[in-house]
Design an enzyme around this catalytic site. Structure first.
Site, PDB file in Angstrom:
ATOM      1  N   HIS A   1      44.807  24.652  20.461  1.00  0.00           N
ATOM      2  CA  HIS A   1      45.124  23.687  21.515  1.00  0.00           C
ATOM      3  C   HIS A   1      45.891  24.396  22.626  1.00  0.00           C
ATOM      4  O   HIS A   1      46.715  25.266  22.366  1.00  0.00           O
ATOM      5  CB  HIS A   1      45.979  22.555  20.930  1.00  0.00           C
ATOM      6  CG  HIS A   1      46.538  21.611  21.949  1.00  0.00           C
ATOM      7  ND1 HIS A   1      47.870  21.619  22.325  1.00  0.00           N
ATOM      8  CD2 HIS A   1      45.951  20.642  22.679  1.00  0.00           C
ATOM      9  CE1 HIS A   1      48.072  20.668  23.227  1.00  0.00           C
ATOM     10  NE2 HIS A   1      46.929  20.062  23.464  1.00  0.00           N
ATOM     11  N   ASN A   2      45.599  24.035  23.890  1.00  0.00           N
ATOM     12  CA  ASN A   2      46.270  24.690  25.020  1.00  0.00           C
ATOM     13  C   ASN A   2      46.285  26.210  24.832  1.00  0.00           C
ATOM     14  O   ASN A   2      47.334  26.864  24.947  1.00  0.00           O
ATOM     15  CB  ASN A   2      47.703  24.183  25.178  1.00  0.00           C
ATOM     16  CG  ASN A   2      47.767  22.768  25.745  1.00  0.00           C
ATOM     17  OD1 ASN A   2      46.745  22.210  26.153  1.00  0.00           O
ATOM     18  ND2 ASN A   2      48.937  22.178  25.767  1.00  0.00           N
TER      19      ASN A   2
ATOM     20  N   GLU B   1      40.617  26.077  23.995  1.00  0.00           N
ATOM     21  CA  GLU B   1      40.671  25.035  25.023  1.00  0.00           C
ATOM     22  C   GLU B   1      40.914  25.639  26.399  1.00  0.00           C
ATOM     23  O   GLU B   1      41.710  26.570  26.554  1.00  0.00           O
ATOM     24  CB  GLU B   1      41.781  24.026  24.698  1.00  0.00           C
ATOM     25  CG  GLU B   1      41.811  22.863  25.669  1.00  0.00           C
ATOM     26  CD  GLU B   1      42.899  21.859  25.343  1.00  0.00           C
ATOM     27  OE1 GLU B   1      42.782  20.702  25.790  1.00  0.00           O
ATOM     28  OE2 GLU B   1      43.876  22.221  24.654  1.00  0.00           O
TER      29      GLU B   1
ATOM     30  N   ASP C   1      41.896  24.157  30.165  1.00  0.00           N
ATOM     31  CA  ASP C   1      42.266  23.068  31.083  1.00  0.00           C
ATOM     32  C   ASP C   1      41.988  23.541  32.502  1.00  0.00           C
ATOM     33  O   ASP C   1      42.712  24.399  33.029  1.00  0.00           O
ATOM     34  CB  ASP C   1      43.744  22.723  30.938  1.00  0.00           C
ATOM     35  CG  ASP C   1      44.036  21.954  29.660  1.00  0.00           C
ATOM     36  OD1 ASP C   1      43.095  21.746  28.883  1.00  0.00           O
ATOM     37  OD2 ASP C   1      45.200  21.557  29.451  1.00  0.00           O
TER      38      ASP C   1
ATOM     39  N   HIS D   1      48.448  24.088  32.545  1.00  0.00           N
ATOM     40  CA  HIS D   1      48.771  22.744  32.089  1.00  0.00           C
ATOM     41  C   HIS D   1      49.141  21.923  33.310  1.00  0.00           C
ATOM     42  O   HIS D   1      50.231  22.065  33.865  1.00  0.00           O
ATOM     43  CB  HIS D   1      49.923  22.788  31.079  1.00  0.00           C
ATOM     44  CG  HIS D   1      50.014  21.560  30.225  1.00  0.00           C
ATOM     45  ND1 HIS D   1      48.997  21.156  29.401  1.00  0.00           N
ATOM     46  CD2 HIS D   1      51.003  20.643  30.067  1.00  0.00           C
ATOM     47  CE1 HIS D   1      49.349  20.058  28.760  1.00  0.00           C
ATOM     48  NE2 HIS D   1      50.562  19.726  29.155  1.00  0.00           N
TER      49      HIS D   1
ATOM     50  N   GLU E   1      38.524  20.893  29.409  1.00  0.00           N
ATOM     51  CA  GLU E   1      39.190  19.705  29.935  1.00  0.00           C
ATOM     52  C   GLU E   1      39.081  19.819  31.452  1.00  0.00           C
ATOM     53  O   GLU E   1      39.780  20.610  32.087  1.00  0.00           O
ATOM     54  CB  GLU E   1      40.651  19.658  29.471  1.00  0.00           C
ATOM     55  CG  GLU E   1      41.329  18.335  29.796  1.00  0.00           C
ATOM     56  CD  GLU E   1      42.718  18.243  29.209  1.00  0.00           C
ATOM     57  OE1 GLU E   1      43.661  17.996  29.997  1.00  0.00           O
ATOM     58  OE2 GLU E   1      42.866  18.426  27.991  1.00  0.00           O
TER      59      GLU E   1
END
Length: 787
Positions: A330-331, A360, A362, A375, A409
């Protein structure tokens, strides 16, 4: 263990003697790691000037060289109170030739590409970016360091301990005369954190000083080492089975393997072990195993708690993709927290090198038309999308050939989405999956084996997957609902990016019935941890059946601004495949994740148990009933001793804590599902605390052992009942007991119950970041029997 001390300035003659002794020590250590007389080793020992790069303006020439212990690198520093410093080869993750870090790519010109190399450290320590004076010199540094690191890694636990022990003794030899006085011996014992009174130290000294010279040297030092590291339990075990004239014949060894280790092996296998590990040539010729050979065998993988048959890829890799647990991050771009921590391609490299198979990204609009990853709406730094894709392309398949899922994302405008699609296709090339496998619309996922070396994109798609076969036209841009981890909103989606989504189309989750009746196998939902935990607790069987047809991704709550993690075990029990964790944050959760993916070649894919794949299964981890998953086992464990870590610790007293994590294995009623027994001791009075905890683990702490020797011993017996062994994880934690404050972690190790071997076994110990501590470990007796 750090044995560094400040030396008084030597005279010229003392310095010459010292340098000669250093050469001898370096030769001995080089021989120990199989590099005696190696020119690359000699190059490192001599050392040389390198240009250290930290920024555009910060470039300093520093002298580097390998210390004579062949385990640490000395580097010159200009700090006022620190004339020099060293770092351990054990702290190095890898050495990269060329401009292969963000720092070198940002602060150096491509003209020095072939003179650059970087030392990548484990954990959060910053990379060491260096420039050599020539291409040849840079390559010698890289090849030399890799060669020495390989040699060190090839040492078994016993060899590592001996190597460290003698180097610490040499450093305790204050006057460098290659002898040990009583005062120096006491200093040495303090350095390795063994607290003994003066009378005990004097007794040891007199026992070894057979020449009555007042110092220990040569064979006397070896005798001292043997006394200090003597392991009584090995003598007892060997004596029990060595029934052929006091030695262990191949037949005796076979009986030990079959009776004690519970291995179904032949006499030929026992003979192969003797051939492999026996050090005495006469014993080897007679097919005997001496006590030394027996100890060496126990310290290698055949004597490890982890079943060596589970080390390579051994599972069926042709099952549909959703039938596997998939190691997921994640992230992934973050090196630290998610409020102001740095974003870096290095974070992706570290995760991929740990065989993470779902990362991931973003994605947000960036300057100059280039999308960036960070983020959003925080102070975290930004990294270019194209640089991340280049890093992923370079490192995705170095440790595992099985497919990597890129979870997008997407917050970008349609213009920058098209740039994203361009970078994905141009950089990843044919490795990017852009069409379903086969010539007709599939009704299930392909397996990891069929997808070897391929990248899969997870994200929104404008149409159904069958459009890839019937050429259904769609508009270049359309609106879709993008439900990310921060918000739910409509975004415009570019067709170029949409068409790259094949087997992992992101959709909204309403309920299990709606998903079953209205969504295709390739349409998957992402669940926040609280939602997923609620489903796993209250609708576990339905969740498991949902995951028999589809993929599910779980991610941490947005409130975890410190990038902490949730417990992944209940989600695995519910059959969730992509249980995403913050890989940059060490702790119990990442320790469990590392254990889950330890077997099967550490490839990042673990086949789920049959009862989590069979549509007829009614498995419910919260309410166990009779079924193929119910295979009760009684686990008997006796921790015998702990081999001392190379790290110093604050207190001489150690605690062994063994946690047996088995979240689907209630031992009593559902209300009191797990029992915790704690036995501890303070300095003045021992006490025992027992309590029932409604938690998903069992825990036992043995009594504190106050160390009077090199290998503390417990010999404490305890047992556990495990109901669903295929989902159980066994966790060992060793702590340094401190009555005044929190205990310090010495090491830990976790593994699947089904990968555990019976009998007398050595348990390796890892740091909290999951790195091996070479000379430390537990010695335990394990027996898992049908209940």
């Amino acid at each position: 263990m750090s044995c560094v001390r400040k030396l008084r300035k030597r005279t010229k003659s003392q310095e010459l003697v010292y340098q000669e002794q250093c050469k001898v020590v370096a030769q001995e250590n080089g021989k120990r790691i199989g590099l005696e007389g190696d020119p690359d080793l000699q190059f490192l020992l001599k050392g040389g000037d390198l240009l250290k790069v930290k920024s555009k303006s910060w470039r300093k020439t520093r002298l580097f060289r390998l210390n004579e212990d062949c385990k640490t690198v000395w580097q010159q520093t200009s700090k006022t109170f620190k004339s020099d410093s060293s770092f351990s080869l054990e702290d190095i993750d890898s050495v990269r030739y060329g401009r292969q870090t963000e720092g070198l790519q940002k602060y150096t010109d491509s003209s020095v590409e072939d003179r650059c190399f970087s030392i990548i450290f484990k954990g959060r320590r910053k990379n060491l970016d260096l420039i050599a004076s020539s291409k040849e010199e840079a390559k010698r540094w890289v090849s030399g360091l890799e060669k020495v690191m390989t040699g060190m890694h090839s040492l078994n636990r016993q060899q590592n301990s001996e190597h460290w022990f003698y180097n610490c003794m040499r450093k305790a030899d204050k006057n460098a005369d290659n002898k040990m006085s009583l005062k120096e011996l006491k200093h040495f014992l303090r350095q390795i954190n063994i607290e003994v009174d003066d009378s005990y130290a004097e007794m040891l000294f007199k026992k070894c000083d057979t020449s009555n010279s007042g110092t220990l040297e040569g064979s006397e030092i070896k005798h001292f080492y043997d006394l200090l590291t003597y392991r009584e339990e090995i003598d007892v075990i060997y004596g029990k089975y060595a029934s052929t004239n006091g030695q262990m014949s191949s037949g005796d060894l076979l009986y030990f393997l079959q009776n004690e280790q519970r291995e179904s092996v032949s006499l030929e296998y026992a003979k192969k072990l003797i051939e492999k590990y026996e050090v005495d040539e006469t014993a080897k010729q007679n097919k005997y195993m001496s006590k030394d050979g027996f100890l060496i065998y126990l310290n290698h993988e055949e004597g490890s708690i982890f079943n060596p048959a589970h080390k390579p890829i051994y599972q069926d890799m042709h099952q549909p993709l959703n039938h596997y647990f998939i190691s997921s991050s994640h992230n992934t771009y973050l090196m630290e927290d998610q409020l102001k921590g740095p974003s870096s391609t290095e974070a992706y490299i570290k995760a991929l090198m740990k065989s993470c198979r779902c990362v991931e990204l973003d994605c947000w609009d960036g300057a100059n038309g280039e999308p960036v990853i960070y983020h959003g709406h925080t102070l975290t730094s930004k990294v270019l999308f194209k640089d991340v894709i280049k890093a992923i392309k370079e490192y995705a398949f170095k440790t595992s050939q099985y497919p990597v899922i890129l979870s997008l994302e997407n917050h970008c405008s349609t213009e920058q989405q098209k740039i994203m699609a361009h970078h994905l296709t141009s950089i990843l090339g044919s490795a990017l999956l852009t069409q379903p496998l086969g010539h007709q619309m599939p009704n299930t996922f392909p397996g990891p084996e069929e997808l070897k070396g391929r990248f899969l994109i997870k994200g929104k798609r404008l149409n159904k997957l069958d459009a890839a076969f019937n050429n259904n036209a769609t508009e270049d841009v359309d609106s879709v609902s993008e439900e990310d981890e921060a918000s739910s909103k409509k975004i415009k989606l570019a067709k170029e990016l949409s068409d790259l989504v094949i087997y992992c189309k992101s959709v909204h989750f309403s309920n299990f019935e709606h998903s079953r009746d209205n969504q295709a196998f390739y349409e998957m939902a992402s669940f926040k941890e609280s939602k997923a935990m609620n489903l796993a607790e209250n609708s576990a069987t339905a969740f498991i059946h949902h995951n028999m047809d589809k993929l599910s991704r779980i991610y941490p709550a947005g409130s975890r601004t410190d990038s902490s993690n949730y417990n992944p075990v209940p989600l695995w029990n519910a059959g969730c495949q992509i249980v995403a964790l913050n890989f940059q944050t060490p702790g119990k959760e990442m320790d469990l994740n590392q254990a889950r993916f330890l077997p099967n070649g550490k490839c990042g894919y673990i086949l789920k148990p049959e009862f989590q794949r069979d549509p007829a299964s009614q498995f419910d981890p919260a309410n166990l009933r009779v079924g193929p998953w119910l295979k009760r086992k009684t686990l008997h464990v006796m921790p015998s001793s702990c081999l001392r870590s190379m790290k110093t610790s604050r207190s001489p007293s150690w605690t062994l804590r063994s946690r047996w994590r088995s979240t689907v294995c209630p031992t009593t009623s559902p209300a009191n599902r797990h029992t915790t027994l704690t036995t501890m001791a303070s300095v003045n009075s021992p006490f025992t605390l027992m309590h029932l905890a409604n938690a998903f683990f069992q825990s036992v702490v043995t009594e504190v052992c106050f160390v009077t020797g090199f290998n503390p011993q417990w010999n404490t017996k305890f047992q556990f009942t495990i109901h669903v062994p295929e989902l159980a994880l066994v966790r060992f934690v060793v702590e340094d007991y401190d009555a005044a404050s929190h205990n310090d972690l010495i090491g830990l190790y976790t593994l699947p119950f089904t990968s555990m071997q019976n009998g007398y076994r050595h348990v390796p110990l890892l740091t909290k970041r999951g790195n091996l501590i070479p000379s430390a470990g537990l010695f335990v007796h394990i027996m898992a029997l049908d209940a």
